[in-house]
Design an enzyme around this catalytic site. Structure first.
Site, short mmCIF file in Angstrom:
data_model
loop_
_atom_site.label_atom_id
_atom_site.label_comp_id
_atom_site.label_asym_id
_atom_site.label_seq_id
_atom_site.Cartn_x
_atom_site.Cartn_y
_atom_site.Cartn_z
N GLU A 322 0.86 -1.19 0.00
CA GLU A 322 0.00 0.00 0.00
C GLU A 322 0.89 1.24 0.00
O GLU A 322 1.75 1.40 0.86
CB GLU A 322 -0.91 0.00 1.24
CG GLU A 322 -1.66 1.30 1.49
CD GLU A 322 -2.52 1.74 0.33
OE1 GLU A 322 -2.34 2.89 -0.14
OE2 GLU A 322 -3.36 0.93 -0.12
N ASP A 349 5.51 1.86 -3.28
CA ASP A 349 4.92 1.77 -4.60
C ASP A 349 5.05 0.33 -5.09
O ASP A 349 6.14 -0.25 -5.02
CB ASP A 349 5.63 2.72 -5.56
CG ASP A 349 5.11 2.61 -6.98
OD1 ASP A 349 4.10 3.27 -7.29
OD2 ASP A 349 5.71 1.84 -7.76
N ALA A 350 3.97 -0.22 -5.60
CA ALA A 350 3.96 -1.65 -5.93
C ALA A 350 4.98 -2.00 -7.01
O ALA A 350 5.68 -3.02 -6.90
CB ALA A 350 2.56 -2.06 -6.40
N ASP A 367 -5.67 -4.55 -6.84
CA ASP A 367 -6.85 -3.77 -6.46
C ASP A 367 -6.43 -2.33 -6.20
O ASP A 367 -6.71 -1.76 -5.16
CB ASP A 367 -7.50 -4.37 -5.22
CG ASP A 367 -8.84 -3.73 -4.89
OD1 ASP A 367 -9.52 -3.26 -5.83
OD2 ASP A 367 -9.21 -3.68 -3.70
N PRO A 375 -3.35 4.24 -11.77
CA PRO A 375 -1.89 4.40 -11.77
C PRO A 375 -1.33 3.80 -13.05
O PRO A 375 -1.21 2.58 -13.18
CB PRO A 375 -1.45 3.62 -10.52
CG PRO A 375 -2.55 2.66 -10.24
CD PRO A 375 -3.81 3.29 -10.75
#
Length: 558
Positions: A322, A349-350, A367, A375
């Site tokens: 997250e 940041d993923a 999700d 994004p």
């Protein structure tokens, strides 16, 4: 006048000019960033919103430099530029009162498109940008008149204006937005500008400034200028580094809103229940890969999915990425998110996280998309390639998208589907609504493994699963899309070419979810409208007094 007294006068004037120049530079940048928090809940944090903000500010300043220079040459009076700055401050403190009306007007004149935020931004910021552009040429003219060193003075003052802009940017981003509400920030900016202008104004404007502060400060604990109303009781509110966060209670439900959109809900009597229907479809991943042990959620929100999975599948370990630390804190404080040895939370940041760490997963659930913002770096071919490297051989990706499969709302979904198919040749589409043309949540389940399921097989699996949420859904054929997805007319998304703002534009034209009770909303809005009206009339009255004074005592060319 002696040389000594002239020098003292010059130095005094120079310091006043520096104060005015520094403050004006700081306010321009701070106002641009703060106004973005008014626009993004409506228009999204897109290149169109930010391009409009930057373009309008620069256009206004350019015009202000031109007009301000001409006026300064004709009538170089210090109280005149201070009066202009005072007027800008008065305009800025009014922005929270009329911002909603400006946005509504823009939407009425120009139904939402990439140009709508440009119109709204122009109406909100063009005038103050032009008038603040007056300050630099005016200050140079007055400073040079006092010290007769044009080059030195102009360089000095432009440097101070730039330092002010840097200061305003950092102060707003790192201090104000994380700790103060948007309307308080904007009020503060207006008051700061008014305060700086008083260095060249007399007693009457000072009394007007005091009246403005009283009008704004006294009722400010109850004053509301939100552009979006929520049903229920507001129990927490914060400007995070990424969005405006609200936590609302209505009945037994507690919901988390980001920029006015509901991202998660919890039944306070049953915290592990999945209140929002689409979250039940996350369990498709366990139906495709029942042996999954390591699971990754990209996007936390209120952590409804991770909490539910931990309760239903005692052998799984879950990671959650997250990006917003305040969302994580909200989940812990308001959504019963407790420490668990099977749960790891990464505030990151993923894409960056997945690029740096080499852990592999049996199931990845995406999700991270919203109705008004996607994004873009999490929907490209390069990202899906990174995702594939983080999957075990039998791994599955469940991606939650917003849009439709067919019709005007489908380009974004079809583009992502087209892009994912390049990396994951096996893909199933699960609409959450009955018709493929409806605007809805759509689940794409993808894998490199040749999983072959039909709806009836999945239905039997769901009946025997610890999570039987999808039994009713899979009993209906429309919740597994078996048609051919047309992708020839939509782009393949890459880091170099990703027109996601254009693709999501049709979606933002329609409300995705309506969970507000109209009568209660109207009552709440009526109370807010009454308060706004009283304060607005008070500001209008003070503004009228100032306009009369400014025109008669300052804005004359004698």
């Amino acid at each position: 006048m002696s040389t000594v007294s002239y020098s003292k006068l010059s130095q005094t004037m120079l310091w006043k000019l520096k104060i005015l120049t520094f403050t004006s530079g700081a306010i321009v940048m701070a106002l641009e960033i703060a106004t973005s928090r008014i626009l993004t809940p409506v228009f999204g944090s897109t290149i169109y919103t930010w391009g409009s903000l930057i373009g309008v500010i620069l256009s206004g300043l350019s015009l202000g430099y031109f007009l301000g220079g001409r006026i300064a040459d004709s009538h170089p009076k210090f109280d005149k530029i201070c009066g202009i700055v005072f007027s800008v401050g008065l305009f800025i403190v009014g922005i929270p009162f009329f911002a909603s009306s400006v946005i509504d007007f823009s939407l009425a004149i120009m139904p939402i498109s990439q140009y709508t935020p440009l119109l709204a931004t122009f109406l909100l910021l063009m005038l103050p940008s032009v008038l603040l552009g007056f300050v630099s040429p005016y200050a140079i003219k007055l400073g040079a008149h006092s010290l007769q060193k044009v080059g030195n003075i102009s360089g000095n003052l432009y440097s101070i204006a730039t330092v002010g802009s840097i200061f305003g940017t950092f102060l707003t981003v790192f201090v104000l937005i994380p700790n103060v509400t948007v309307h308080q920030i904007i009020f503060g900016l207006g008051i700061a500008l008014i305060g700086s202008s008083l260095v060249g104004l007399k007693a009457s404007p000072q009394l007007i400034a005091i009246a403005i502060v009283i009008i704004l400060v006294v009722p400010w604990s109850t004053f509301s200028v939100n552009t979006i109303s929520h049903n229920g009781q507001l129990i927490f509110e914060k400007e995070t580094m990424f969005s405006h966060l609200d936590i609302i209670e209505f009945g037994d439900n507690r919901s988390l809103y980001l920029d006015g959109l509901r991202h998660s809900s919890m039944n306070m009597r049953d915290p592990l229940d999945l209140v929002i229907d689409y979250t039940e479809y996350f369990h498709l991943g366990m139906m495709f890969n029942p042996a999954a042990k390591d699971i990754l959620f990209v996007g936390g929100g209120g952590f409804s999915g991770p909490k539910n999975f931990l309760a239903l599948y005692p052998d799984v370990k879950i990671d959650v990425i997250e990006i917003d630390s305040d969302v994580i804190d909200a989940a812990k404080n308001y959504f019963n998110l407790e420490s668990n040895p099977r749960l790891q939370i990464f505030n990151d940041d993923a894409r960056k996280h997945l690029s740096m760490f080499d852990k592999k997963y049996d199931l990845i659930i995406l999700d991270a998309y919203a109705t008004n913002y996607v994004p873009y770096h999490l929907m490209t071919h390069e990202f899906f390639q990174t995702l594939e490297k983080r999957l075990e051989p039998n791994g599955v990706v469940v991606s939650n998208l917003l849009g439709s499969i067919e019709g005007n709302n489908s380009p974004l979904v079809r583009s992502i589907y087209k892009t994912m198919k390049e990396t994951f040749p096996v893909s199933y589409i699960f609409p959450t609504e009955s018709e493929p043309i409806f605007l809805q949540n759509i689940m794409i389940v993808s894998s490199n493994q040749p999983y072959e399921f039909d709806r009836l097989q999945l239905l039997e699996i769901s009946k025997n699963s610890p999570a039987d949420y999808l039994v009713d859904e899979l009993s209906k054929h429309e919740h597994l899309y078996t048609g051919i997805v047309e992708t020839s007319d939509v782009p393949f998304l890459t880091d170099q070419y990703n027109p996601s703002e254009v693709l999501i534009n049709p979606i933002t034209k329609k409300p995705y979810m309506q969970d507000l009770q109209e009568k209660q909303i109207e009552e709440k809005q009526h109370l807010e409208y009454s308060m706004n009206l009283i304060l607005g009339f008070a500001l209008v009255a003070v503004s009228a007094i100032w306009i009369f004074y400014f025109k008669k005592r300052i804005w004359n060319f004698n």
